[in-house]
Design a protein around this motif. Structure first.
Motif, PDB file in Angstrom:
ATOM      1  N   UNK A 106      10.884 -13.311  31.355  1.00  0.00           N
ATOM      2  CA  UNK A 106      11.894 -12.673  32.199  1.00  0.00           C
ATOM      3  C   UNK A 106      11.314 -12.420  33.586  1.00  0.00           C
ATOM      4  N   UNK A 107      12.187 -12.429  34.577  1.00  0.00           N
ATOM      5  CA  UNK A 107      11.760 -12.164  35.950  1.00  0.00           C
ATOM      6  C   UNK A 107      11.783 -10.656  36.195  1.00  0.00           C
ATOM      7  N   UNK A 108      10.750 -10.156  36.844  1.00  0.00           N
ATOM      8  CA  UNK A 108      10.695  -8.717  37.177  1.00  0.00           C
ATOM      9  C   UNK A 108      11.739  -8.392  38.241  1.00  0.00           C
ATOM     10  N   UNK A 109      12.321  -7.234  38.119  1.00  0.00           N
ATOM     11  CA  UNK A 109      13.310  -6.782  39.103  1.00  0.00           C
ATOM     12  C   UNK A 109      12.753  -5.667  39.962  1.00  0.00           C
TER      13      UNK A 109
END
Length: 209
Positions: free
Chosen positions: A199-202
């Motif tokens: 998952x991409x960090x937000x």
């Protein structure tokens, strides 16, 4: 200093979102003038000591392409051995290279022995030359995206083997193998996120001292 408009700033952020790592390319040729405009951004890139250590090899011969593909396939098979179970199954289904289809391909190296720049800024951190090459690649990548092109960075390779196969100077270090062409599809969500690999960090965690 130009006064960049709010519209430009918004479009720039949009460009960053659309800068995806492309693996699936159409085989349509790319006009040489478009590639030249993208490559010209290397001359605008920052570099430690103004050393400009990037060295670009365009992969045009079938022999060179076949060698690069063979290199990738061997390295990819070895990488698969590092996973097991569901992760191995997921990995084996990932398309991690556009080398068979991308009409334009480059190997980008760093000349670690370049005399340009007189060593300024690199005596204590010689790796900054390689960081400079990465910065230049990023500018090229964004310029390609503006033109509608996709770029894929293939890192599953044996650098020493590719250096030998391409017969480049021993003092050059492989930084990136880039596949360039018209993408089959355009999307802002990374493929690895789509398939559930990661998952991409937000958020961005910043330490204070």
């Amino acid at each position: 200093m130009p006064d960049f408009s709010n519209q430009f700033r918004q479009e720039f952020t949009q460009l960053l979102r659309w800068r995806r790592d492309v693996r699936r390319f159409r085989t349509d040729p790319v006009e040489g003038g478009i590639i030249d405009r993208c490559l010209a951004t290397f001359n605008l890139a920052p570099s430690v000591g103004l050393s400009e250590p990037w060295r670009i090899v365009r992969i045009t011969s079938q022999a060179a392409r076949d060698a690069a593909i063979s290199n990738f396939e061997a390295a990819n098979a070895d990488a698969l051995k590092g996973y097991s179970g569901e992760k191995a199954q997921l990995y084996s289904g990932l398309k991690l290279s556009g080398m068979h289809d991308a009409p334009v391909q480059f190997a980008v190296f760093c000349d670690d022995e370049t005399p340009k720049g007189q060593g300024l800024g690199a005596a204590t951190m010689p790796e900054t030359r390689r960081y400079s090459v990465v910065a230049a690649i990023t500018q090229f990548w964004l310029a390609a995206r503006v033109e509608g092109l996709g770029v894929g960075w293939v890192s599953i390779l044996d650098p020493a083997r590719l250096t030998r196969d391409l017969d480049v100077p021993a003092g050059w270090s492989l930084i990136a193998y880039l596949c360039v062409g018209w993408p089959e599809e355009n999307k802002t969500i990374p493929t690895l996120q789509q398939v559930g690999w990661e998952t991409r960090s937000t958020t961005l965690n910043i330490l204070e001292r």
